[in-house]
Design an enzyme around this catalytic site. Structure first.
Site, PDB file in Angstrom:
ATOM      1  N   HIS A   1     -55.561   2.863 -13.559  1.00 36.57           N
ATOM      2  CA  HIS A   1     -56.641   3.844 -13.341  1.00 36.57           C
ATOM      3  C   HIS A   1     -56.560   4.271 -11.872  1.00 36.57           C
ATOM      4  O   HIS A   1     -55.573   4.827 -11.431  1.00 36.57           O
ATOM      5  CB  HIS A   1     -57.962   3.169 -13.738  1.00 36.57           C
ATOM      6  CG  HIS A   1     -59.156   4.073 -13.826  1.00 36.57           C
ATOM      7  ND1 HIS A   1     -59.095   5.430 -13.713  1.00 36.57           N
ATOM      8  CD2 HIS A   1     -60.474   3.789 -14.025  1.00 36.57           C
ATOM      9  CE1 HIS A   1     -60.302   5.946 -13.845  1.00 36.57           C
ATOM     10  NE2 HIS A   1     -61.172   4.970 -14.023  1.00 36.57           N
TER      11      HIS A   1
ATOM     12  N   HIS B   1     -51.039  10.887 -18.666  1.00 38.54           N
ATOM     13  CA  HIS B   1     -52.496  10.836 -18.681  1.00 38.54           C
ATOM     14  C   HIS B   1     -52.957  10.750 -20.120  1.00 38.54           C
ATOM     15  O   HIS B   1     -52.354  11.377 -20.993  1.00 38.54           O
ATOM     16  CB  HIS B   1     -53.071  12.097 -18.011  1.00 38.54           C
ATOM     17  CG  HIS B   1     -54.476  11.928 -17.583  1.00 38.54           C
ATOM     18  ND1 HIS B   1     -55.527  12.114 -18.437  1.00 38.54           N
ATOM     19  CD2 HIS B   1     -55.004  11.547 -16.395  1.00 38.54           C
ATOM     20  CE1 HIS B   1     -56.650  11.867 -17.790  1.00 38.54           C
ATOM     21  NE2 HIS B   1     -56.357  11.514 -16.553  1.00 38.54           N
TER      22      HIS B   1
ATOM     23  N   ASP C   1     -52.998  11.285  -9.108  1.00 32.85           N
ATOM     24  CA  ASP C   1     -52.585  10.234  -8.173  1.00 32.85           C
ATOM     25  C   ASP C   1     -51.198  10.454  -7.594  1.00 32.85           C
ATOM     26  O   ASP C   1     -50.802   9.775  -6.656  1.00 32.85           O
ATOM     27  CB  ASP C   1     -52.603   8.869  -8.869  1.00 32.85           C
ATOM     28  CG  ASP C   1     -54.015   8.492  -9.251  1.00 32.85           C
ATOM     29  OD1 ASP C   1     -54.883   8.581  -8.384  1.00 32.85           O
ATOM     30  OD2 ASP C   1     -54.245   8.124 -10.411  1.00 32.85           O
TER      31      ASP C   1
HETATM   32  C1  COA Z   1     -52.214   7.035 -17.654  1.00 27.94           C
HETATM   33  C2  COA Z   1     -51.666   6.140 -18.780  1.00 27.94           C
HETATM   34  C3  COA Z   1     -52.296   4.740 -18.657  1.00 27.94           C
HETATM   35  C4  COA Z   1     -52.049   6.766 -20.128  1.00 27.94           C
HETATM   36  O1  COA Z   1     -51.648   5.893 -21.116  1.00 27.94           O
HETATM   37  P1  COA Z   1     -51.791   6.185 -22.681  1.00 27.94           P
HETATM   38  O2  COA Z   1     -52.641   7.365 -22.924  1.00 27.94           O
HETATM   39  O3  COA Z   1     -52.215   4.894 -23.313  1.00 27.94           O
HETATM   40  O4  COA Z   1     -50.341   6.604 -23.091  1.00 27.94           O
HETATM   41  P2  COA Z   1     -49.214   5.645 -23.653  1.00 27.94           P
HETATM   42  O5  COA Z   1     -49.067   4.429 -22.772  1.00 27.94           O
HETATM   43  O6  COA Z   1     -49.463   5.423 -25.112  1.00 27.94           O
HETATM   44  O7  COA Z   1     -47.947   6.557 -23.458  1.00 27.94           O
HETATM   45  C5  COA Z   1     -47.319   7.348 -24.473  1.00 27.94           C
HETATM   46  C6  COA Z   1     -45.816   7.236 -24.309  1.00 27.94           C
HETATM   47  O8  COA Z   1     -45.424   7.695 -23.003  1.00 27.94           O
HETATM   48  C7  COA Z   1     -44.839   6.645 -22.244  1.00 27.94           C
HETATM   49  N1  COA Z   1     -45.402   6.727 -20.887  1.00 27.94           N
HETATM   50  C8  COA Z   1     -46.704   6.947 -20.552  1.00 27.94           C
HETATM   51  N2  COA Z   1     -46.840   7.035 -19.218  1.00 27.94           N
HETATM   52  C9  COA Z   1     -45.593   6.853 -18.714  1.00 27.94           C
HETATM   53  C10 COA Z   1     -45.103   6.825 -17.396  1.00 27.94           C
HETATM   54  N3  COA Z   1     -45.922   7.008 -16.358  1.00 27.94           N
HETATM   55  N4  COA Z   1     -43.791   6.605 -17.213  1.00 27.94           N
HETATM   56  C11 COA Z   1     -42.969   6.424 -18.274  1.00 27.94           C
HETATM   57  N5  COA Z   1     -43.383   6.442 -19.549  1.00 27.94           N
HETATM   58  C12 COA Z   1     -44.682   6.650 -19.768  1.00 27.94           C
HETATM   59  C13 COA Z   1     -45.261   5.351 -22.933  1.00 27.94           C
HETATM   60  O9  COA Z   1     -44.352   4.316 -22.691  1.00 27.94           O
HETATM   61  C14 COA Z   1     -45.292   5.800 -24.371  1.00 27.94           C
HETATM   62  O10 COA Z   1     -43.959   5.890 -24.827  1.00 27.94           O
HETATM   63  P3  COA Z   1     -43.603   5.495 -26.352  1.00 27.94           P
HETATM   64  O11 COA Z   1     -44.333   6.501 -27.187  1.00 27.94           O
HETATM   65  O12 COA Z   1     -42.121   5.599 -26.417  1.00 27.94           O
HETATM   66  O13 COA Z   1     -44.118   4.103 -26.556  1.00 27.94           O
HETATM   67  C15 COA Z   1     -50.120   6.053 -18.686  1.00 27.94           C
HETATM   68  O14 COA Z   1     -49.563   7.349 -18.773  1.00 27.94           O
HETATM   69  C16 COA Z   1     -49.667   5.344 -17.419  1.00 27.94           C
HETATM   70  O15 COA Z   1     -49.617   4.114 -17.392  1.00 27.94           O
HETATM   71  N6  COA Z   1     -49.309   6.121 -16.341  1.00 27.94           N
HETATM   72  C17 COA Z   1     -48.923   5.523 -15.088  1.00 27.94           C
HETATM   73  C18 COA Z   1     -50.155   5.070 -14.329  1.00 27.94           C
HETATM   74  C19 COA Z   1     -50.951   6.225 -13.764  1.00 27.94           C
HETATM   75  O16 COA Z   1     -50.414   7.134 -13.154  1.00 27.94           O
HETATM   76  N7  COA Z   1     -52.276   6.166 -13.968  1.00 27.94           N
HETATM   77  C20 COA Z   1     -53.194   7.148 -13.395  1.00 27.94           C
HETATM   78  C21 COA Z   1     -53.908   7.901 -14.439  1.00 27.94           C
HETATM   79  S1  COA Z   1     -54.879   9.198 -13.685  1.00 27.94           S
END
Ligand code: COA
Length: 436
Positions: free
Chosen positions: A268, A307, A363
């Site tokens: 987050h 996101h 971010d």
């Molecule tokens: C923001 C976040 C938590 C959202 O997660 P979510 O909605 O649960 O999405 P998921 O984790 O289900 O991701 C969907 C797919 O994209 C991939 N993915 C998501 N974010 C990714 C990233 N930053 N880098 C690489 N792969 C990513 C996941 O591995 C998943 O792949 P799959 O379908 O092959 O399993 C996630 O994108 C993340 O961890 N980002 C990095 C942290 C970040 O920048 N957070 C700030 C948010 S404002």
């Protein structure tokens, strides 16, 4: 003629049910009537992580993740960032309308006159270890404010609530600055009421021996814009924590501390700190392709990408990229920007990221600006918590006045054992759990 209903047939009993659709949603409790027998509990909905569950009806922030749109009370974020101050936007979020001149003047006065911390709070903060994480200091100190203002527990009195809201918005930068100076071993700087919200924050962070701190106007405006962009983002993890804790009628300091704790996680608000670590790890533009390849092969994530809601370019990231250029004219260019831009270019051209609709989020560039302004990465999430406090409080107020809301209490699908025979100590088998 089309009806706003959903017909469901329970194939276990062949019985049809008609559920109303309101605002694009059906009520999860309507599923409870779907039973196989009178003593059946009824069908529940299963939605870990709230992937498709609306927990409230809200009129504060609108997001269209597919189109990359963000609006506060109906105003596009780009327009607010260009024309407003942070406290003007705070007023809009909390009260629903942009303030008239006199209203803004009173509001700024109210917030400015709540920036001082009680000396006890200062002493409390002096007790933290010198290397304590500023976010942990912020969370604990915000919770400790509940001991200074016990009347905050009367959350049903609107004027009392407003007083605590003003205190929280006023004191957040003071706590943040003190946690920063504590980690450097510098003395606490008292607020200067002549300065704007962000210039005063800069004063409390960076004033040394000069009699009056003069904030660089470009940097103060950039900070104000960053505060506007971070002020609210509808039902994210920390806002959900604020609403959930607030739904038990806990006082606003404790609920805000819970929200800030949720914000601290790397998935987050902690992500911008992780972005800088990642850019350090990549080291130079030439290493970007191999880093992206590693991520594509399942080793780690690109921090600052992806996101839950945006499946398009985060509109805040666009404004931050523009703000970065203004900041770098004052501070000099942060060399990490080149690595970040190369990372964005390569990722947005890569099938893995394109197929999953992974774009830079808020971010991705904010940490680079913060670093250029002189902040250490540990402070980044604290810089997020200051403006987001406004959103948490607006959502908390809305929740308290919503007749549909009750104490938040999800259901579960129990998958454990039932009605087991008690085993006396001497007859228990050894199992693999070890303790430390
Ligand atoms: C923001 C976040 C938590 C959202 O997660 P979510 O909605 O649960 O999405 P998921 O984790 O289900 O991701 C969907 C797919 O994209 C991939 N993915 C998501 N974010 C990714 C990233 N930053 N880098 C690489 N792969 C990513 C996941 O591995 C998943 O792949 P799959 O379908 O092959 O399993 C996630 O994108 C993340 O961890 N980002 C990095 C942290 C970040 O920048 N957070 C700030 C948010 S404002």
């Amino acid at each position: 003629m089309a009806q706003d209903t959903l017909t469901i047939v329970d194939n276990r009993t062949n019985r049809p049910y008609s559920l109303s659709i309101e605002g694009g949603a059906v009520r999860a409790t309507d599923f409870r009537q779907i039973k196989t027998s009178p003593d059946d509990f009824g069908v529940m909905t299963y939605d870990p992580a709230f992937m498709n569950t609306a927990s409230c009806r809200s009129s504060i922030t609108f997001i269209d993740g597919e189109r990359g749109i963000l609006e506060y009370r109906g105003y596009p974020i780009e327009v607010l960032a260009e024309h407003c101050t942070f406290l003007e936007v705070a007023y809009l979020l909390l009260f629903g309308e942009l303030p008239k001149e006199a209203e803004l003047k009173n509001w700024v006065h109210a917030i400015t006159h709540h920036t001082m911390l009680h000396e006890n709070t200062k002493k409390f903060m002096e007790g933290f270890r010198h290397d304590a994480h500023p976010m942990a200091m912020l969370v604990s100190t915000v919770a400790a404010l509940a001991t200074v203002y016990p009347e905050a527990r009367d959350i049903h009195d609107p004027s009392n609530r407003l007083l605590q809201i003003e205190r929280l918005i006023g004191k957040m930068p003071s706590i943040a600055a003190m946690s920063y100076r504590h980690s450097l071993g510098f003395p606490y700087v008292y607020p200067d009421n002549d300065l704007s919200y962000s210039a005063n924050f800069m004063n409390m962070l960076w004033k040394m021996v000069e009699p009056k701190y003069a904030a660089n106007p470009v940097l103060a405006r950039a900070l104000d814009i960053l505060f506007i962009l971070h002020a609210d983002h509808e039902q994210n993890c920390s806002t959900n924590a604020m609403r959930s804790v607030g739904s038990s009628h806990a006082d606003p300091y404790l609920a805000t501390a819970a929200a800030a704790a949720a914000l601290s996680g790397p998935l987050h608000g902690g992500a911008n700190e992780e972005v800088l670590k990642m850019l350090d790890e990549i080291g130079s533009r030439e290493n970007v392709p191999s880093y992206v390849k590693k991520v594509r092969e399942g080793h780690g994530k690109l921090m600052g990408f992806g996101h839950r809601v945006y499946k398009n370019y985060d509109p805040r990231a666009k404004i931050i990229k523009w703000t970065a250029e203004q900041v770098f004219e004052v501070t000099g260019r942060n060399p990490k920007l080149d690595i970040a831009m190369e990372l964005e270019r390569i990722a947005l051209d890569d099938d893995y990221f394109v197929q999953r609709k992974l774009y830079p989020n808020v971010d991705f560039y904010s940490g680079i600006i913060y670093q250029a302004m002189g902040f250490k990465p540990e402070m980044f999430t604290v810089l997020f918590a200051i403006p987001r406090t406004v959103g948490w409080l607006a959502q908390w107020q809305e929740m308290l006045s919503d007749v549909d809301q009750k104490i938040a209490r999800p259901r579960q699908i129990y998958i454990g054992q039932r009605a087991r025979q008690f085993v006396p100590m001497e007859k228990r088998a050894l199992h693999a759990v070890t303790s430390h």
